[in-house]
Every structure is written in C-alpha cells, then in structure tokens.
Design a protein around this motif. Structure first.
Motif, mmCIF file in Angstrom:
data_model
loop_
_atom_site.group_PDB
_atom_site.id
_atom_site.type_symbol
_atom_site.label_atom_id
_atom_site.label_comp_id
_atom_site.label_asym_id
_atom_site.label_seq_id
_atom_site.Cartn_x
_atom_site.Cartn_y
_atom_site.Cartn_z
ATOM 1 N N ALA A 29 -0.248 63.118 48.225
ATOM 2 C CA ALA A 29 1.174 62.674 48.581
ATOM 3 C C ALA A 29 0.872 62.169 50.059
ATOM 4 C CB ALA A 29 2.299 63.602 48.731
ATOM 5 N N THR A 30 -0.060 62.721 50.754
ATOM 6 C CA THR A 30 -0.392 62.254 52.255
ATOM 7 C C THR A 30 -1.382 61.076 52.239
ATOM 8 O OG1 THR A 30 -2.043 63.866 52.276
ATOM 9 C CG2 THR A 30 0.014 64.559 53.163
ATOM 10 N N LYS A 31 -1.886 60.836 51.119
ATOM 11 C CA LYS A 31 -2.731 59.736 51.038
ATOM 12 C C LYS A 31 -1.982 58.314 50.749
ATOM 13 C CE LYS A 31 -6.628 62.867 49.950
ATOM 14 N NZ LYS A 31 -7.581 63.274 48.937
ATOM 15 N N THR A 32 -1.591 57.690 51.790
ATOM 16 C CA THR A 32 -0.665 56.717 51.608
ATOM 17 C C THR A 32 -1.227 55.317 51.277
ATOM 18 O OG1 THR A 32 -0.725 56.272 54.228
ATOM 19 C CG2 THR A 32 1.319 57.799 52.906
ATOM 20 N N ASP A 33 -2.478 55.426 51.052
ATOM 21 C CA ASP A 33 -3.330 54.074 50.803
ATOM 22 C C ASP A 33 -3.504 54.065 49.441
ATOM 23 O OD1 ASP A 33 -5.059 56.195 50.971
ATOM 24 O OD2 ASP A 33 -6.766 54.922 51.406
ATOM 25 N N ILE A 34 -2.966 54.904 48.840
ATOM 26 C CA ILE A 34 -2.946 55.091 47.077
ATOM 27 C C ILE A 34 -1.878 54.320 46.597
ATOM 28 C CG2 ILE A 34 -3.074 56.440 44.953
ATOM 29 C CD1 ILE A 34 -4.663 58.552 46.689
ATOM 30 N N GLY A 35 -1.959 53.178 45.608
ATOM 31 C CA GLY A 35 -0.937 52.727 44.772
ATOM 32 C C GLY A 35 -0.809 53.204 43.448
ATOM 33 N N GLY A 36 -1.743 53.788 42.790
ATOM 34 C CA GLY A 36 -1.765 54.067 41.578
ATOM 35 C C GLY A 36 -2.647 55.133 41.305
ATOM 36 N N HIS A 37 -2.347 56.341 40.107
ATOM 37 C CA HIS A 37 -2.976 57.325 39.921
ATOM 38 C C HIS A 37 -3.158 57.108 38.270
ATOM 39 C CE1 HIS A 37 -2.731 59.461 43.569
ATOM 40 N NE2 HIS A 37 -1.277 59.086 43.458
ATOM 41 N N SER A 38 -4.207 57.744 37.864
ATOM 42 C CA SER A 38 -4.350 57.746 36.036
ATOM 43 C C SER A 38 -4.684 59.047 35.915
ATOM 44 C CB SER A 38 -5.413 56.562 35.741
ATOM 45 O OG SER A 38 -5.277 56.537 34.288
ATOM 46 N N ILE A 39 -4.093 59.572 34.832
ATOM 47 C CA ILE A 39 -4.458 60.909 34.646
ATOM 48 C C ILE A 39 -4.496 61.052 33.065
ATOM 49 C CG2 ILE A 39 -3.613 63.346 34.406
ATOM 50 C CD1 ILE A 39 -2.027 62.781 37.119
ATOM 51 N N PHE A 40 -5.737 61.799 32.874
ATOM 52 C CA PHE A 40 -5.836 62.075 31.428
ATOM 53 C C PHE A 40 -6.001 63.635 31.288
ATOM 54 C CE2 PHE A 40 -8.417 63.551 27.763
ATOM 55 C CZ PHE A 40 -7.842 62.763 26.704
ATOM 56 N N LEU A 41 -5.229 64.050 30.191
ATOM 57 C CA LEU A 41 -5.260 65.489 29.842
ATOM 58 C C LEU A 41 -5.545 65.617 28.596
ATOM 59 C CD1 LEU A 41 -1.642 66.492 31.424
ATOM 60 C CD2 LEU A 41 -4.139 66.754 32.540
ATOM 61 N N VAL A 104 -8.778 64.775 33.992
ATOM 62 C CA VAL A 104 -9.472 63.750 34.664
ATOM 63 C C VAL A 104 -8.390 62.774 35.467
ATOM 64 C CG1 VAL A 104 -10.888 61.457 34.628
ATOM 65 C CG2 VAL A 104 -11.240 63.421 33.112
ATOM 66 N N PHE A 105 -8.593 62.710 36.851
ATOM 67 C CA PHE A 105 -7.461 62.284 37.631
ATOM 68 C C PHE A 105 -8.277 60.983 38.484
ATOM 69 C CE2 PHE A 105 -4.657 63.877 41.170
ATOM 70 C CZ PHE A 105 -3.785 62.440 41.418
ATOM 71 N N THR A 106 -7.900 59.989 38.385
ATOM 72 C CA THR A 106 -8.376 58.780 39.403
ATOM 73 C C THR A 106 -7.324 58.111 40.235
ATOM 74 O OG1 THR A 106 -8.178 57.155 37.685
ATOM 75 C CG2 THR A 106 -10.331 58.246 37.807
ATOM 76 N N SER A 107 -7.693 57.669 41.489
ATOM 77 C CA SER A 107 -6.594 57.119 42.320
ATOM 78 C C SER A 107 -7.054 55.998 42.966
ATOM 79 C CB SER A 107 -6.184 58.089 43.465
ATOM 80 O OG SER A 107 -5.725 59.376 42.645
ATOM 81 N N SER A 108 -6.495 54.857 43.056
ATOM 82 C CA SER A 108 -6.842 53.736 43.601
ATOM 83 C C SER A 108 -5.696 52.958 44.404
ATOM 84 C CB SER A 108 -7.461 52.641 42.655
ATOM 85 O OG SER A 108 -8.169 51.668 43.263
ATOM 86 N N LYS A 109 -6.079 52.138 45.214
ATOM 87 C CA LYS A 109 -4.957 51.222 45.886
ATOM 88 C C LYS A 109 -4.194 50.555 44.868
ATOM 89 C CE LYS A 109 -4.643 47.853 49.864
ATOM 90 N NZ LYS A 109 -5.257 47.305 50.814
ATOM 91 N N HIS A 110 -4.628 50.083 43.676
ATOM 92 C CA HIS A 110 -4.129 49.527 42.644
ATOM 93 C C HIS A 110 -4.091 50.115 41.207
ATOM 94 C CE1 HIS A 110 -3.169 45.950 45.275
ATOM 95 N NE2 HIS A 110 -4.453 46.096 45.909
ATOM 96 N N ARG A 111 -3.274 50.062 40.337
ATOM 97 C CA ARG A 111 -3.185 50.844 39.173
ATOM 98 C C ARG A 111 -4.535 50.278 38.198
ATOM 99 N NH1 ARG A 111 0.664 47.025 38.831
ATOM 100 N NH2 ARG A 111 0.750 45.599 36.810
ATOM 101 N N LYS A 112 -4.641 49.387 38.213
ATOM 102 C CA LYS A 112 -5.498 48.983 37.054
ATOM 103 C C LYS A 112 -6.923 49.403 37.309
ATOM 104 C CE LYS A 112 -5.257 45.091 34.826
ATOM 105 N NZ LYS A 112 -5.136 43.912 33.964
ATOM 106 N N ALA A 113 -7.576 49.559 38.442
ATOM 107 C CA ALA A 113 -8.877 50.474 38.770
ATOM 108 C C ALA A 113 -8.688 51.848 38.302
ATOM 109 C CB ALA A 113 -9.139 49.904 40.136
ATOM 110 N N ALA A 114 -7.906 52.515 38.634
ATOM 111 C CA ALA A 114 -7.501 53.873 38.440
ATOM 112 C C ALA A 114 -7.544 53.962 36.978
ATOM 113 C CB ALA A 114 -6.161 54.429 39.043
#
Length: 148
Positions: A29-41, A104-114
């Motif tokens: 939540a404090t990483k304000t440069d992130i625009g999208g996360h992708s999570i696989f469970l 598996v949890f990835t984060s990026s500025k934009h959703r597509k890369a995540a």
C-alpha cells in the motif's frame, strides 16, 4: 555499485495462509508507483485417483537446486518485464485439499506487465523447479503428481 541479489527462500512449511497472502498485499500500500498487481494462487484439488479422492498433497523438493533455479527464473523475469515487485512462495510438506500451495505475486506500474510476468512465472515454476507432490488419497494410497 549495484547490489548483488541472492536467492530468497521461497518455501513455506505446510499451506500458505490467507493471513500471509493478505499481509503481502497490504505491505504494498505504501508503494505508490505501483499501478497493477497480478496474483496466482495454486490450490490443492480433491481429484479422483485410484478408487479414492485426493485428501492432500505432500510436497518435497531438492531445496538447494530449487532455490537456485527460482533465483534464475526471478532474474530472467525481472529483466524481461518492468516489474516493481515479485514474490514467490511454494509449500513443502502436507497441504490439504482446499488449501493454498503456491502464491505468486507480481507488481508493476501497469497491469499488463504484472499479468504477463505472473503467468510466465507460474508456468516456469511448474516446469522447471525440482519440486514433487505425492497425492495422498483417502483410501490410504498415494500417487506421484504429474505437473500439467
């Protein structure tokens, strides 16, 4: 001088708890440069096997090799996609049906890369890491799981 990255321990004993997953999400939540996360469970299924139903999977690994390979996969995916963060957790030991065995949890500025990075990570983890699962069936038999 660039900091050298070292292999992180991706293994969790037993199932990956919902609290661990929630805390991992909340920590971003404090990483304000992130625009999208992708999570696989990845969740253990109650498949039908050998006249019974899978009640759990017992995971084992060649840990040293798996950690090194996971590190190599992480580095390759970090160099391919503009990611901010990446987290991989895999269970060892017994995980019952309905419980989480892979996170598996990835984060990026934009959703597509995540999203793309998360999918590639999951596929490579399943194909390349020396992790094995023995399906424990409710009729007291067991079957080595094949990754698909």
């Amino acid at each position: 001088m660039e900091k050298l990255r070292t292999p992180k321990n991706i293994f969790v004993q037993g199932p990956i708890s919902p609290i661990k997953i929630a805390n991992s999400i909340a920590n971003h939540a404090t990483k304000t440069d992130i625009g999208g996360h992708s999570i696989f469970l990845g969740q253990v299924r109650a498949d039908e096997k050998d006249g019974g139903t899978v009640r759990a999977i017992a995971y084992t690994a060649y840990e040293e090799m798996a950690l090194q390979k996971a590190f190599e996969i992480r580095e390759a995916v970090f160099s391919k996609y503009p990611l901010t963060c990446m987290h991989i957790y895999h269970s060892l030991g017994e995980v019952k049906t309905g419980e989480i065995c892979l996170f598996v949890f990835t984060s990026s500025k934009h959703r597509k890369a995540a999203m793309q990075a998360c999918e590639e990570l999951v596929e490579r983890i399943k194909a390349e890491l020396p992790i094995w699962g023995k399906e424990l069936v409710d009729n007291d038999t067991s079957v080595w799981k094949e990754n698909t």
